[in-house]
Design an enzyme around this catalytic site. Structure first.
Site, PDB file in Angstrom:
ATOM      1  N   GLU A 174      75.730   1.391  52.332  1.00  0.00           N
ATOM      2  CA  GLU A 174      76.595   1.063  52.827  1.00  0.00           C
ATOM      3  C   GLU A 174      76.939  -0.579  52.167  1.00  0.00           C
ATOM      4  OE1 GLU A 174      77.685   1.555  57.016  1.00  0.00           O
ATOM      5  OE2 GLU A 174      77.372   3.744  56.983  1.00  0.00           O
ATOM      6  N   GLU A 176      74.919  10.270  56.418  1.00  0.00           N
ATOM      7  CA  GLU A 176      74.849  10.053  57.869  1.00  0.00           C
ATOM      8  C   GLU A 176      76.411  10.490  58.356  1.00  0.00           C
ATOM      9  OE1 GLU A 176      75.050   5.665  58.997  1.00  0.00           O
ATOM     10  OE2 GLU A 176      73.286   5.192  57.620  1.00  0.00           O
TER      11      GLU A 176
HETATM   12  C1  FCB Z   1      75.983   2.822  59.899  1.00  0.00           C
HETATM   13  C2  FCB Z   1      74.645   2.423  59.329  1.00  0.00           C
HETATM   14  C3  FCB Z   1      73.767   2.749  60.307  1.00  0.00           C
HETATM   15  C4  FCB Z   1      74.257   2.840  61.691  1.00  0.00           C
HETATM   16  C5  FCB Z   1      75.422   3.851  61.789  1.00  0.00           C
HETATM   17  C6  FCB Z   1      75.990   4.193  63.149  1.00  0.00           C
HETATM   18  O1  FCB Z   1      76.933   2.106  59.412  1.00  0.00           O
HETATM   19  O2  FCB Z   1      74.492   2.612  58.170  1.00  0.00           O
HETATM   20  O3  FCB Z   1      72.539   2.114  60.181  1.00  0.00           O
HETATM   21  O4  FCB Z   1      74.205   1.739  62.389  1.00  0.00           O
HETATM   22  O5  FCB Z   1      76.379   3.009  60.971  1.00  0.00           O
END
Ligand code: FCB
Length: 473
Positions: free
Chosen positions: A175, A379
């Site tokens: 990110e 994620e």
């Molecule tokens: C993302 C991050 C991760 C976590 C999630 C909820 O932005 O990459 O580390 O905090 O959100």
């Protein structure tokens, strides 16, 4: 859109053989042992010690104590039957000052961790940078400074040389939007600066770090490996007559600012025009765009929720319901007229709207933009106010969230999206950045007093999915 349950609760869905079910974490969020075996502070250690920045004054000094309990955590992954573990390597453990000599004790930790995965039949997906920049590099200018990208490539080579014989998938950055725009624009993440020019410079140097990092890894890794980067995409809906233009502006400064140079070889013209009052982009040097555009084997996709945007008419108060905490400065340079409107629920404990259709929309849009690019969800998950009672966390809301998002992914695959796997965020409850320990994303509960781990109902549900490839009824 395909037909099915309108709430994304289809039944009887099967994922193909070879689809990689896994779970994700990040070093600073779980490891603890912040001052052990030669690790020096990162920008997050510093940020946590800056009053008012992190809820409750929390920090990652102990976190989940994963540094000492990693064997137990790998056993959990194995018991759940997961194929992959997406973890990150802490730069300040491996190269504590961010340049020069490697720290052997830090490398040895990750070596033991990777060996532990391989012994248990778990495939490692390693992220080199999940936000823990060595503090000395920030003191020398941080990501807005070009040499940070060069230091990153040296660090990548160190890790590649030591672990390259055992890691099949490398992710350079997690990110970069958050690193650049929450860290240097909005100031709600470390290092907490609020300077739009610094944020844009940081974005470019993160892009450069990615490109130089892939090249550095390729030159030292002694086996066929896959290379990737993980981006968090803004999934936008426009409201009102100017909604489409508002969405275009955010798409430029949140999404295409990374996919442009990484996947298509250049920055989008509309981004350069929108940000012209902030910079002329002269920090982009000859050759940078070639360095950045490295072919990627897989593009990592993080998805949590959607955003509803419109153009502010200059009358009344501009709305900024965009979930970036207490941001006083905008994380969107050049998009000053865009406002973020509240969206319909339901919401997670973060206040994020639950919208599985947004994941389907995102995957289809990525396929349309980059037809030959394989994708992996790196994620997806949710925080809820879990209760541990009699040794059990009955987190039906998290199971429902996951069920609906896995359904969305499956629908996208049926429409031709080449999706290789899905890493649920997160394996463990952990340090949720500016929210400290107040938000629980884990499929495994962590008691922060005793550090005891308890798989939640969602972990057991996910285990059934991972081992049968069928979404459990
Ligand atoms: C993302 C991050 C991760 C976590 C999630 C909820 O932005 O990459 O580390 O905090 O959100």
């Amino acid at each position: 859109m395909t037909s099915g349950n309108p709430d994304y609760r289809d039944s009887g869905l099967r994922f193909p053989e070879g689809f990689l079910f896994g779970s994700a974490t990040a070093s600073y969020q779980i490891e603890g042992a912040a001052a052990e075996d030669g690790r020096l502070p990162s920008i997050w250690d510093t940020f946590c010690r800056t009053p008012g920045k992190v809820r409750g004054g929390d920090n990652g000094d102990v976190a989940d104590d994963h540094y000492h309990r990693f064997d137990q955590d790998l056993d959990l992954l194995k018991d759940l039957g997961l194929d992959t573990y997406r973890f990150s390597i802490a730069w300040p453990r491996v190269q504590p000052t961010g340049s020069g000599e490697a720290n052997q004790a830090g490398l040895d930790f990750y070596s033991r961790l990777v060996d532990g995965m391989l012994e248990r039949g778990i495939t490692p997906i390693a992220t080199l940078y999940h936000w823990d920049l060595p503090q000395p590099l920030e003191d020398e200018g941080g990501w807005p400074a070009r040499h940070t990208a060069e230091r990153f490539a040296e660090y990548a080579a160190i890790v590649g040389r030591h672990l390259g014989d055992r890691i099949g998938t490398w992710t350079t950055l997690n990110e970069p939007w958050c690193s650049a725009f929450l860290g240097y624009g909005a100031g709600v993440h470390a290092p907490g600066r609020t300077d739009p020019l610094a944020a844009l410079r940081a974005a470019h140097h993160l892009n450069l770090a990615h490109g130089l990092g892939v090249q550095a890894l390729r030159s030292v890794v002694p086996r066929d490996a896959q290379y990737s980067v993980t981006l968090n995409f803004a999934v936008l809906r426009g409201d009102g007559p100017d909604g489409a233009d508002a969405a275009r502006q955010i798409d430029a400064v949140a999404n295409r600012i990374f996919t442009g140079p990484m996947l298509t070889g250049g920055y989008p013209a509309d981004l350069l025009a929108d940000t012209a009052s902030v910079t002329d982009w002269s920090f982009v040097q000859d050759g940078d765009l070639v360095d950045i555009a490295q072919p990627l084997d897989v593009l990592g996709v993080n998805y949590y929720n959607t955003a509803l945007v419109s153009l502010w008419d200059g009358v009344g108060e501009k709305q900024m319901a965009d979930n970036h905490g207490e941001a006083v400065a905008s994380p969107y340079p050049g998009a000053d007229r865009v406002q973020f409107l509240p969206q319909p629920g339901p919401y997670t404990a973060m206040g994020w709207n639950i919208a599985p259709d947004g994941l389907e929309q995102l995957l289809l849009s990525l396929r349309e933009q980059f037809p030959d690019q394989p994708l992996m969800i790196t994620e997806n998950g949710a925080a809820f106010d879990d209760v541990l009672e009699d040794g059990r966390v009955a987190d039906a809301d998290r199971i429902d969230y996951l069920r609906r998002h896995f359904t969305a992914a499956h629908r996208a695959m049926r429409q031709g999206v080449d999706l290789r796997g899905y890493q649920v965020w997160s394996l463990l409850d952990n340090f949720e950045w500016a929210y400290g320990y107040s938000k629980r994303f884990g499929i495994v509960h962590v008691d922060y007093e005793t550090l005891e781990r308890t798989p939640k109902d969602s972990a057991l549900w996910y285990s059934q999915l991972a081992t049968s490839h069928m979404i459990p009824e």
